[in-house]
Design a protein around this motif. Structure first.
Motif, short mmCIF file in Angstrom:
data_model
loop_
_atom_site.label_atom_id
_atom_site.label_comp_id
_atom_site.label_asym_id
_atom_site.label_seq_id
_atom_site.Cartn_x
_atom_site.Cartn_y
_atom_site.Cartn_z
N ASP A 243 4.58 4.07 4.45
CA ASP A 243 3.29 4.33 3.82
C ASP A 243 2.90 5.80 3.92
O ASP A 243 1.72 6.14 4.12
N ARG B 290 6.62 9.31 0.13
CA ARG B 290 7.71 8.85 1.00
C ARG B 290 8.27 9.99 1.85
O ARG B 290 8.76 9.78 2.95
N ASN C 211 -5.62 4.16 3.25
CA ASN C 211 -4.53 5.12 3.19
C ASN C 211 -4.49 5.72 1.77
O ASN C 211 -4.16 5.03 0.80
N TYR D 98 -2.49 7.76 0.53
CA TYR D 98 -1.15 7.96 -0.05
C TYR D 98 -0.72 6.71 -0.82
O TYR D 98 -0.15 6.81 -1.89
N THR D 99 -0.98 5.57 -0.22
CA THR D 99 -0.59 4.34 -0.90
C THR D 99 -1.69 3.81 -1.82
O THR D 99 -1.42 3.02 -2.72
N GLN D 100 -2.93 4.27 -1.57
CA GLN D 100 -4.03 3.84 -2.43
C GLN D 100 -4.86 5.05 -2.85
O GLN D 100 -6.02 5.20 -2.45
N GLU E 114 5.21 8.83 -5.70
CA GLU E 114 5.71 8.04 -4.57
C GLU E 114 6.79 8.80 -3.78
O GLU E 114 6.91 8.66 -2.57
#
Lengths: 582, 435
Positions: B392, B307, B107, B109-111, B303
């Motif tokens: 996520d 989100r 992912n 967005y989160t990584q 973030e």
């Protein structure tokens, strides 16, 4: 052409018949000017040629006064609960002699108005008999046997009908309403709809929609006064803006209202009730022309703070202020023109440009002593209502100071007035623009009554916001009012406070408001004495109302021509029997 | 311009301030009617046009099919995933799958570090609003009014991104969040107080930004109405007080505040500023304009966008989100740990427009005539973080199943929703050993 006519509500709510009857009523029932005779059967409008016979009557209907919107709403809330939705557009009311209470006694119902009433009646009836509420208002099981339901319907019609008509129903009225119930119940196992239709017929009846004032002969004299139930209604609508409650109706039934002691007890009870606020609201809503809020608008490019919320708040401010000052604080009526106190909400505080020191929706507020604020004269309601959308208007303000508070009628302007100079608001001050009002003798004769006081209020713009400049030029708020020099709003306030005409005017308005007609010149002495009583009591509103409402003259009914002579054969009575018409 | 000049008993003042600072005898109060990242739009036309700030205009729309193909998806899969109108496309599926384009379908967005830096064209102009935060006149931008050393690396980083770029009050991001504030979602009240005889030139001034629960009110023209009253709502976090002076009506910080917190007009809601300063101006027409500035942590910015639903942000605002992460990290210019510490913060400025208002003491019974802190009387309670409906960076479907992931079947377009769910369930069952 006026013809003998059966007043319709009793003839059922069948739509077409009702409309036809109402139409005839509207044409013929110029209420107070027509003579309407009531018997214990049906109310009847008489043709002119029949008037001569009226002298034989013991009683007659002296006025039909259409319920105002607020009175209608209060009636429904009182009888069925305030959760009943009253969703309709009411017909406009009519202002006569400075009061809608007088104009409403001249009103009938238009066909479109009747449609609205009919639609509203059906809506209310449906809500009342709905499954959620029927146990509250129906004294029986709507699916019980027909005989039981019929008996129940009779009780329902008597009880609810009595509340709606503000008196016991006559036998004929009961019978006719039950006839509607019978027709609707035919072939049904569930009588909900029958109750709904019966209730609709009551709600559409003129006996509900109009305050029928019945005059009865006083003892054996040639004088007439309102009968007890009409007195009860007059009292309740005056002091509560609502129909009489059970206790007042019982007092009427006992005849208490025909004695000074009995009348005083009820007046005192009504005055002491929290509901008295509603009566004060209604009186001043009428006196101050607050129906104009319905159409109040401002040019938001010039007055960006104006919004519907401001308009609604302004109306509410003045009514709350009057209740606070005149009722809660038992203040001097004359001080409404000078006090620095008011009642504010957050919206109005922004218009007045002051901090709002409360978390509550409304709070009492006192302007600094050195401000130009001066009671009702500088409240947004007065400043905004009597201005133009894009500018203030000394003339409109001055006119309404005269008409509302001093009972001086200002004639309409001539048809050929050239307003172009007055309307050129982009330059200079309005004092300069109104120069012709002073220099042209034709204009000056009237404008000298209006402009000086209006110009002294010019520190307050069309929205009631304080200002010292207009188009960059300093505003001159000096005024010569009938030879006396005043300055600014506080000066006008002092002028109003010291003006005896202001005091006598509110007495005149309070009296005409209750009687629903223009004051007669022959009542001058009576009104003077009431004005003196008002002054002696410290200009207390409650005392004024008490004094008027406990005076037999307040319930006297002027005898129409042709009705003064009495013959021994007279026997009809209009008093609805306390037993319900039996 | 409305000033309130008051002589206040010194004892009362000291008591109120809880300290022995000088007595304030004038104050002025406002409410923020608009605030947005202080960015300079380098042209007079349009909202995305080329300008001195971004010579190529705002960063162009991303070709997401190419992005997916570059990430290893087949052309057929990529086209299907981006086909909004396909009758068999599951809600959220194609959109959600956009997240899984990192190394090993991680992912992004989160990584974001699992994805190669796609770049984010920075501002190349030299003009920026803001404040000289580091005291070095030799670095940074020049302000529109000629001040040098303006530190605003946040602007340099994202200033060409469509969501942040545009004339004052016209960038899409600012409009979105300010609309929310102007409709009543939150309120920031400001009080300026001083102790001198001349409010326009006073060496001892305090400026406070307070939270208020009283909603903004619009006037008859849709603008925020002036002169409304706002009661300070004591808040443990959202209260920022600055020491300042006034010079010809300009309010200038006299020393940076180590740490303040504001209500951020963004998905992140909370704005921490280190070494914070103000540079405001009391305008003749009664408004307050200018900026507050400081070093903000950059990761919460990224973030916040994730989100907000990363995939939608990418589509609507023309950005490849991992590029934002790399750019913010690259341009971060401050570390609370010192010059050698990790740069966790980035220089930033917020442009403010406020209108005259009345600001009341938390008791609501009197006007707040001098700046004071009310943190001590703030009621303990839950914070008000942004409550996202995403997880996520993507949106679970109504069944609670995310039909996307590293191992999600990227299926041909004739598969029905039920078949797809069935396959996914079987896949999950197999993955969990049939339990």
């Amino acid at each position: 052409m006026l013809r003998r006519l059966i007043i319709p509500g009793l003839a059922g709510f069948a739509a077409i018949g009702g409309l036809l009857s109402y139409t005839a009523f509207a044409e013929g029932g110029k209420s107070s000017s027509a003579i309407v005779v009531a018997s214990n059967e049906l109310a009847t409008v008489l043709a002119p040629e029949e008037l001569e016979q009226v002298g034989e009557r013991e009683s007659f209907i002296s006025a039909y006064r259409r319920l105002t919107e607020s009175q209608y709403r209060h009636a429904i809330a009182d009888i069925f609960g305030d959760d009943i939705k009253v969703e309709a557009r009411f017909e406009p009311e009519r202002r006569e002699e400075g009061l809608q209470a007088v104009g409403n006694a001249q009103l009938s119902v238009t066909t479109s108005g009747l449609e609205q009433y009919y639609s509203l009646a059906r809506s209310i009836s449906r809500q009342v008999v709905s499954a959620e509420r029927e146990t509250d208002y129906l004294p029986c099981d709507v699916t019980s046997s027909k005989d039981a339901a019929r008996k129940c319907a009779d009780e329902f019609v008597q009880e609810i009908g009595g509340k709606l008509y503000r008196r016991p129903l006559t036998k004929a009225e009961r019978t006719l309403t039950l006839t509607i119930w019978d027709a609707s119940a035919e072939g049904k196992d569930d009588y909900t709809q029958a109750f709904e239709h019966a209730l609709t017929s009551l709600l559409i009846s003129p006996e509900f929609l109009f305050r029928t004032e019945v005059a009865e002969r006083v003892d054996d004299s040639d004088a007439f006064q309102l009968d007890a139930y009409s007195k009860a209604s007059r009292l309740a609508f005056y002091l509560w803006d609502s129909p009489p409650d059970a206790e007042l109706l019982e007092a009427a039934a006992r005849g208490d209202l025909n004695t000074l002691d009995g009348l005083s007890v009820q007046v005192e009870r009504l005055l002491d009730s929290p509901r008295f606020d509603l009566g004060v609201r209604a009186f001043f809503t009428d006196m101050l022309h607050f129906e104009s809020f319905e159409t109040l608008t401002k040019d938001t490019m010039t007055y960006p703070k104006f919004s519907q919320a401001v308009a609604d708040s302004a109306r509410e401010e003045t009514l709350r202020f009057l209740i606070q000052h005149l009722v809660d604080d038992e203040g001097d009526y004359r001080d409404i023109f000078t006090t620095k106190k008011t009642v504010l909400n957050r919206t109005l505080a922004a218009v007045y440009n002051v901090p709002y020191p409360s978390r509550e929706e409304w709070t009492t507020y006192e302007f600094d002593e050195d401000t130009e604020r001066s009671g009702i004269l500088t409240q947004v309601s007065f400043a905004a209502l009597f201005s133009h959308p894009g500018s203030s208007s000394p003339t409109l303000r001055g006119k309404h100071l005269q008409e509302i508070f001093q009972c001086t009628k200002i004639p309409d302007p001539p048809a050929d007035v050239d307003f172009s100079k007055v309307q050129a608001i982009e330059e200079g001050t309005v004092r300069e623009r109104l120069d012709a009002h002073r220099t042209d003798p034709t204009c000056a004769s009237c404008h000298i009554l209006m402009d000086p006081a209006g110009l002294a209020l010019e520190n307050f713009d069309s929205l009631g916001q304080f200002r010292t400049l207009e188009n960059g030029d300093p505003i001159d708020v000096s005024a010569d009012i009938f030879g006396q020099e005043y300055s600014g709003a506080t000066g006008v306030g002092e002028y109003m406070k010291s003006n005896p005409q202001v005091v006598s005017c509110v007495v005149q308005k309070a009296y005409a408001y209750g009687k629903g007609r223009k004051n007669d010149y022959r009542e001058g002495q009576f009104l003077n004495s009431k004005t003196e009583e008002f002054a002696d009591a410290g200009y207390q509103l409650k005392d004024l109302f008490r004094s008027l409402l406990t005076d037999p003259k307040f319930y006297e009914v002027e005898v129409p021509e042709g009705l003064s002579a009495r013959t021994d054969s007279a026997s009809l009575t209009t008093k609805a029997p306390a037993s319900g018409g039996n | 311009m409305r000033f309130s000049l008051k002589t206040v008993a010194a004892a009362a003042l000291v008591s109120s301030l809880g300290c022995g600072s000088a007595m304030a005898d004038w104050h002025k109060s406002y409410v923020i009617e608009w605030y947005e990242p202080a960015h300079y739009y380098g042209t007079d036309t349009g909202i995305v046009d080329p300008g001195t700030d971004c010579p190529a205009g705002s960063n162009p729309e991303i070709d997401h099919i190419k992005v997916l193909i570059d990430a290893g998806y087949t052309e057929q899969e990529a086209e299907w995933l981006r086909d909004q109108n396909h009758p068999y496309r599951l809600p959220n599926h194609g959109s959600n799958q956009m997240a899984f384009r990192g190394e090993g379908r991680a992912n992004v967005y989160t990584q974001p570090w699992t994805y190669p830096d796609p770049g984010l064209t920075p501002v190349s102009g030299t003009i920026s609003q803001g404040v000289d935060l580091d005291g070095d006149k030799g670095n940074g931008f020049t302000s529109p009014d000629g001040r040098t050393g303006i530190d605003n690396e946040f602007y340099r980083t994202v200033g060409c991104w469509k969501t942040y770029r545009g004339p004052d009050r016209l960038s899409s991001g600012a409009m979105t969040f300010n609309d929310s504030m102007r409709e009543g979602s939150w309120t920031v009240a400001i009080v300026v107080s001083g102790s001198g005889d001349d409010p326009m030139n006073d060496d001892d001034v305090k400026v406070a930004f307070y939270d208020s629960q009283d909603a903004l009110v619009k006037d008859g023209n849709g603008e925020i109405a002036t002169d409304y009253t706002f009661i300070v709502s004591p808040h443990k976090k959202f209260e920022a007080i600055f020491d300042a002076k006034t010079v010809d009506g300009q309010i200038i910080s006299t020393e940076p505040m180590d740490e303040v917190w504001m209500r951020d007009p963004s998905y992140n809601r909370e704005l921490q500023l280190l070494k914070a300063q103000v540079h405001l101006k009391m305008e003749d027409d009664g408004r307050l304009t200018g900026v507050f500035a400081g070093y903000r942590p950059w990761e919460p910015v990224y973030e916040g966008w994730v989100r907000a639903r990363g995939t939608v942000i990418e589509s609507l605002t023309w950005v490849n989100l991992p590029g934002v992460w790399y750019a913010l990290k690259r341009n971060a210019d401050y570390s609370p740990e010192g010059a050698d510490g990790e740069k966790t913060h980035i220089s930033f400025a917020m442009r403010v427009e406020a209108v005259e208002a009345y600001v009341m003491h938390p008791d609501a019974d009197e006007e707040l005539t001098q700046v004071a802190s009310f943190k001590d009387i703030a009621v303990e309670g839950p914070e008000r973080p942004y409550r996202s409906f995403t997880r996520d960076g993507i949106v679970p479907d109504k069944d609670g199943v995310i039909l996307a992931g590293p191992d999600a079947p990227i299926v041909p377009p004739t598969v029905t929703r039920e078949e797809l769910k069935s396959r996914l369930a079987a896949q999950k069952s197999a993955a969990s050993g049939g339990q």
